[in-house]
Design a protein around this motif. Sequence first.
Motif, mmCIF file in Angstrom:
data_model
loop_
_atom_site.group_PDB
_atom_site.id
_atom_site.type_symbol
_atom_site.label_atom_id
_atom_site.label_comp_id
_atom_site.label_asym_id
_atom_site.label_seq_id
_atom_site.Cartn_x
_atom_site.Cartn_y
_atom_site.Cartn_z
ATOM 1 N N ASN A 109 5.444 1.543 -2.758
ATOM 2 C CA ASN A 109 5.603 2.647 -3.716
ATOM 3 C C ASN A 109 5.220 4.009 -3.154
ATOM 4 O OD1 ASN A 109 6.528 0.976 -5.792
ATOM 5 N ND2 ASN A 109 4.418 0.353 -6.249
ATOM 6 N N ASP A 110 4.989 4.069 -1.847
ATOM 7 C CA ASP A 110 4.677 5.366 -1.233
ATOM 8 C C ASP A 110 5.967 6.082 -0.844
ATOM 9 O OD1 ASP A 110 1.902 5.028 -1.475
ATOM 10 O OD2 ASP A 110 1.869 3.760 0.304
ATOM 11 N N MET A 111 5.839 7.135 -0.044
ATOM 12 C CA MET A 111 7.035 7.887 0.349
ATOM 13 C C MET A 111 8.046 6.963 1.043
ATOM 14 S SD MET A 111 7.370 11.119 2.903
ATOM 15 C CE MET A 111 6.407 12.230 1.906
ATOM 16 N N PRO A 112 9.326 7.008 0.638
ATOM 17 C CA PRO A 112 10.322 6.164 1.300
ATOM 18 C C PRO A 112 10.304 6.393 2.811
ATOM 19 C CG PRO A 112 11.254 7.191 -0.638
ATOM 20 C CD PRO A 112 9.893 7.809 -0.446
ATOM 21 N N ILE A 113 10.477 5.295 3.525
ATOM 22 C CA ILE A 113 10.301 5.329 4.977
ATOM 23 C C ILE A 113 11.287 6.280 5.673
ATOM 24 C CG2 ILE A 113 11.659 3.209 5.303
ATOM 25 C CD1 ILE A 113 9.631 2.466 7.500
ATOM 26 N N GLU A 114 12.521 6.373 5.151
ATOM 27 C CA GLU A 114 13.501 7.271 5.799
ATOM 28 C C GLU A 114 13.015 8.725 5.742
ATOM 29 O OE1 GLU A 114 13.877 5.246 3.183
ATOM 30 O OE2 GLU A 114 15.985 4.798 2.801
ATOM 31 N N ILE A 115 12.392 9.093 4.629
ATOM 32 C CA ILE A 115 11.902 10.472 4.497
ATOM 33 C C ILE A 115 10.671 10.673 5.388
ATOM 34 C CG2 ILE A 115 11.059 12.218 2.859
ATOM 35 C CD1 ILE A 115 12.624 10.763 0.679
ATOM 36 N N VAL A 133 10.339 -11.962 2.452
ATOM 37 C CA VAL A 133 11.369 -11.837 3.485
ATOM 38 C C VAL A 133 12.305 -10.654 3.194
ATOM 39 C CG1 VAL A 133 13.408 -12.970 4.478
ATOM 40 C CG2 VAL A 133 11.308 -14.254 4.174
ATOM 41 N N TYR A 134 12.678 -10.507 1.938
ATOM 42 C CA TYR A 134 13.596 -9.425 1.578
ATOM 43 C C TYR A 134 13.014 -8.062 1.983
ATOM 44 C CZ TYR A 134 16.117 -6.039 -1.206
ATOM 45 O OH TYR A 134 16.831 -4.936 -1.578
ATOM 46 N N GLU A 135 11.770 -7.832 1.599
ATOM 47 C CA GLU A 135 11.137 -6.533 1.937
ATOM 48 C C GLU A 135 10.950 -6.377 3.445
ATOM 49 O OE1 GLU A 135 8.576 -5.876 -2.224
ATOM 50 O OE2 GLU A 135 7.505 -6.375 -0.379
ATOM 51 N N ALA A 136 10.696 -7.489 4.124
ATOM 52 C CA ALA A 136 10.479 -7.428 5.577
ATOM 53 C C ALA A 136 11.771 -7.013 6.293
ATOM 54 C CB ALA A 136 9.992 -8.778 6.094
ATOM 55 N N ILE A 137 12.893 -7.618 5.892
ATOM 56 C CA ILE A 137 14.182 -7.275 6.532
ATOM 57 C C ILE A 137 14.540 -5.820 6.228
ATOM 58 C CG2 ILE A 137 16.680 -7.789 6.523
ATOM 59 C CD1 ILE A 137 15.897 -10.756 6.078
ATOM 60 N N GLU A 138 14.303 -5.429 4.988
ATOM 61 C CA GLU A 138 14.591 -4.047 4.605
ATOM 62 C C GLU A 138 13.729 -3.067 5.427
ATOM 63 O OE1 GLU A 138 15.443 -1.977 0.396
ATOM 64 O OE2 GLU A 138 13.355 -2.535 0.694
ATOM 65 N N ALA A 139 12.454 -3.421 5.613
ATOM 66 C CA ALA A 139 11.545 -2.562 6.390
ATOM 67 C C ALA A 139 12.075 -2.391 7.806
ATOM 68 C CB ALA A 139 10.137 -3.172 6.413
ATOM 69 N N GLU A 140 12.500 -3.499 8.413
ATOM 70 C CA GLU A 140 13.021 -3.416 9.787
ATOM 71 C C GLU A 140 14.286 -2.568 9.821
ATOM 72 O OE1 GLU A 140 12.991 -6.355 13.311
ATOM 73 O OE2 GLU A 140 14.637 -6.997 12.035
ATOM 74 N N ASN A 141 15.184 -2.812 8.883
ATOM 75 C CA ASN A 141 16.447 -2.061 8.869
ATOM 76 C C ASN A 141 16.234 -0.571 8.660
ATOM 77 O OD1 ASN A 141 17.901 -4.331 9.317
ATOM 78 N ND2 ASN A 141 18.390 -4.719 7.154
ATOM 79 N N LYS A 142 15.185 -0.231 7.929
ATOM 80 C CA LYS A 142 14.943 1.194 7.652
ATOM 81 C C LYS A 142 14.091 1.867 8.721
ATOM 82 C CE LYS A 142 15.934 1.281 2.787
ATOM 83 N NZ LYS A 142 15.452 1.427 1.406
ATOM 84 N N GLY A 143 13.745 1.112 9.750
ATOM 85 C CA GLY A 143 13.078 1.752 10.895
ATOM 86 C C GLY A 143 11.565 1.629 10.945
ATOM 87 N N ALA A 144 10.994 0.675 10.185
ATOM 88 C CA ALA A 144 9.544 0.474 10.306
ATOM 89 C C ALA A 144 9.242 -0.059 11.704
ATOM 90 C CB ALA A 144 9.061 -0.526 9.255
#
Length: 243
Positions: A109-115, A133-144
């Motif tokens: 719920n913090d600042m979106p990673i792309e921003i 798993v869903y959040e983990a894949i999303e995190a990787e795709n968004k550049g974490a």
Amino acid sequence: MILKIYFDGQISMEKGNINQKKYFLKYIDFYLVTDSKFSKKGILSDVKEAVEAGCQIIQYREKNKSTKKMIYEATEIKRICRNNAKFLVNDRIDIALAVDAEGVHLGQNDMPIEIARKLLGEDKIIGLTVHNVYEAIEAENKGADYVGLGPIFDTATKKDAGEGIGPEKIREIKKSIRIPVVAIGGINMDNCESVIQNGADCLVAIYAVVGSDDVKNETKNFINIIRKIKLLRNHHLTDKHKH
Ligand code: TZP
Ligand code: MG
């Protein structure tokens, strides 16, 4: 831009670039998150002792202090870490920018990673808390650059953390992403083996370390046990491939 790897396993990254950042994160073992509520000698002392013990990554986490106080403490932590440990700030991109920290750790719920990435740039480390798993894949795709997974076990340190997901969940997450998995939540000396055995790259133990009487010694104990289990784990993996 020099990456130095010392014989005792210490890694020092003198000026960041993306490959060095990724390489550095592959080899971290124990990750210290500050907690002024549970700290016995104060967070600056905790950071100093943890870095002296060989901890290579520190997260400054404060929920209720003034911005002025946070800038002061973050500046001090950065000074203590120098070239020996990476220094990240929890939640507060503004504090990370103000003191030129090496990155941030963000929650769902913090600042979106792309921003956050746009504000901080490619060289900075961004970690994201995930629960499945869903959040983990999303995190990787968004550049974490890494995910923080937890709580692995029930914990009283974070009131809204929810129930422990169990160490076996780490295996599932590891299979779904390539970025490092940092396990957090209710981890202590008695259960940390299972966390590493199940594939975690790194772990955080807040209360077990900053709530102890000897932060330096506890940090050393965690680093030693994590490295030992990783060696056994990796040895076991190569053995399996031989047969
Ligand atoms: N995020 C998930 S659990 C947790 C945080 C910050 C607290 C971990 O503290 P402890 O004392 O290691 O259980
Ligand atoms: Mg947060």
